[in-house]
Motif scaffolding. Structure first.
Motif, PDB file in Angstrom:
ATOM      1  N   TYR A 162       1.030  -1.125  -0.087  1.00  0.00           N
ATOM      2  CA  TYR A 162      -0.017   0.031  -0.046  1.00  0.00           C
ATOM      3  C   TYR A 162       0.807   1.407   0.269  1.00  0.00           C
ATOM      4  O   TYR A 162       1.570   1.511   0.713  1.00  0.00           O
ATOM      5  N   THR A 163       0.512   2.183  -1.002  1.00  0.00           N
ATOM      6  CA  THR A 163       1.447   3.315  -1.031  1.00  0.00           C
ATOM      7  C   THR A 163       0.470   4.671  -0.879  1.00  0.00           C
ATOM      8  O   THR A 163      -0.500   4.911  -1.790  1.00  0.00           O
ATOM      9  N   PRO A 164       0.558   5.338   0.121  1.00  0.00           N
ATOM     10  CA  PRO A 164      -0.418   6.260   0.619  1.00  0.00           C
ATOM     11  C   PRO A 164      -0.107   7.493  -0.311  1.00  0.00           C
ATOM     12  O   PRO A 164       1.009   7.763  -0.661  1.00  0.00           O
ATOM     13  N   ILE A 165      -0.835   8.486  -0.656  1.00  0.00           N
ATOM     14  CA  ILE A 165      -0.798   9.680  -1.159  1.00  0.00           C
ATOM     15  C   ILE A 165      -0.506  10.837  -0.100  1.00  0.00           C
ATOM     16  O   ILE A 165      -0.710  10.443   0.981  1.00  0.00           O
ATOM     17  N   SER A 166      -0.055  11.886  -0.521  1.00  0.00           N
ATOM     18  CA  SER A 166       0.371  12.972   0.387  1.00  0.00           C
ATOM     19  C   SER A 166      -0.971  13.590   1.274  1.00  0.00           C
ATOM     20  O   SER A 166      -0.571  13.683   2.469  1.00  0.00           O
ATOM     21  N   LYS A 167      -2.037  13.620   0.661  1.00  0.00           N
ATOM     22  CA  LYS A 167      -3.235  13.713   1.581  1.00  0.00           C
ATOM     23  C   LYS A 167      -3.517  13.212   2.565  1.00  0.00           C
ATOM     24  O   LYS A 167      -3.682  13.596   3.712  1.00  0.00           O
ATOM     25  N   GLU A 168      -3.478  11.687   2.248  1.00  0.00           N
ATOM     26  CA  GLU A 168      -3.750  10.727   3.335  1.00  0.00           C
ATOM     27  C   GLU A 168      -2.649  10.808   4.443  1.00  0.00           C
ATOM     28  O   GLU A 168      -2.897  10.484   5.553  1.00  0.00           O
ATOM     29  N   MET A 169      -1.377  11.152   3.894  1.00  0.00           N
ATOM     30  CA  MET A 169      -0.089  11.286   4.892  1.00  0.00           C
ATOM     31  C   MET A 169      -0.476  12.321   5.916  1.00  0.00           C
ATOM     32  O   MET A 169      -0.222  12.063   7.178  1.00  0.00           O
TER      33      MET A 169
END
Length: 268
Positions: A162-169
């Motif tokens: 799973y690779t999160p996007i910047s907004k999720e981070m």
């Protein structure tokens, strides 16, 4: 005025301690989760102590400005209250800094320094340790949920594949910061209440005002409302800590990612 130098000292001590302690704990055979929690706690402790060299004078001035309009005569008439620390009228922060320095010297600006260290050092240690644990738990839950939804994801959970996007981070960092702030506020609120009273209030003895001791401050609090009096303002403090911590951690993590990208571009 105090934020820039205080944050510079804070972040410098944080990164140096985190790197040193993290390496040492891994060498001692600790797991990654334990090593990260210990390193974050130690880093929070050392960074808070460094930052208090700047924060305490700023805190003293800001606290005096907030309580300077209290009515001294009405306070003295109440058996459960004690008079304000200074009768001076401060126009602004710079004027308050100058008048406190002229009246009490550097010692006046560092009033409550010891209790500030006892308050903010454990508070930061608890916050960073709680943040690291919350960070791993939240990402673990998100990773497991994403893997269950995605039929092509790697089996095993724990955020694999799973690779999160910047907004999720940013969202996860904000949630973890709020959670850590709640834990830290609950544990250290009594010390913060005592620290604030030491900085802005005086006692009266034989017609003369003088700074209160820690024990006198605690006794006054217990007389006013028992142990619950130490937790007055817990909600606003939690909100204040959460907002400050969220702003700090999201900016801090963004700058770290940006620095890493710049380093990669320079070395490639």
């Amino acid at each position: 005025m105090g934020t820039i130098p205080a944050r510079a000292l804070y972040m410098t001590a944080l990164e140096i301690t985190k790197s040193s302690v993290g390496t040492a704990t891994v060498r001692l055979g600790c797991s990654d989760t334990t090593a990260t929690a210990i390193a974050n706690a130690a880093a929070g402790l050392s960074s808070a102590m460094a930052a208090q060299l700047v924060w305490t004078p700023i805190d003293v001035v800001s606290q005096r400005l907030m309580v300077q309009d209290c009515n001294a005569s009405s306070i003295k008439s109440s058996k459960n209250m004690i008079p304000c620390s200074s009768p001076c009228r401060y126009v602004n922060g710079i004027d308050g800094f100058r008048k406190i320095l002229n009246a009490d010297g550097p010692r006046g600006l560092y009033r409550g320094f010891g209790i500030s260290i006892l308050t903010y050092a454990p508070s930061n240690a608890v916050w960073w340790a709680s943040y690291s644990v919350a960070h791993r738990l939240v990402w673990g839950c998100i990773g497991c949920y994403a893997n269950k939804k995605d039929e092509n994801a790697v089996n095993g959970g724990g955020g694999c594949g799973y690779t999160p996007i910047s907004k999720e981070m940013v969202a996860v960092q904000g949630v973890c910061a709020a959670m850590a702030s709640g834990v830290s506020a609950m544990i250290t609120m009594p010390l913060d209440t005592i620290k604030t009273r030491l900085q802005v209030l005086d006692g009266e003895e034989n017609g003369r005002t003088r700074p209160l001791t820690v024990m006198q401050t605690v006794k006054n609090l217990v007389k006013e409302g028992g142990f619950a009096a130490c937790y007055r303002g817990l909600g606003p403090r939690w909100v204040s800590m959460a907002m400050s911590a969220t702003t700090m951690i999201t900016t801090y993590e963004f700058l770290k990612r940006l620095s890493a990208k710049n380093r990669e571009s320079l070395t490639s």
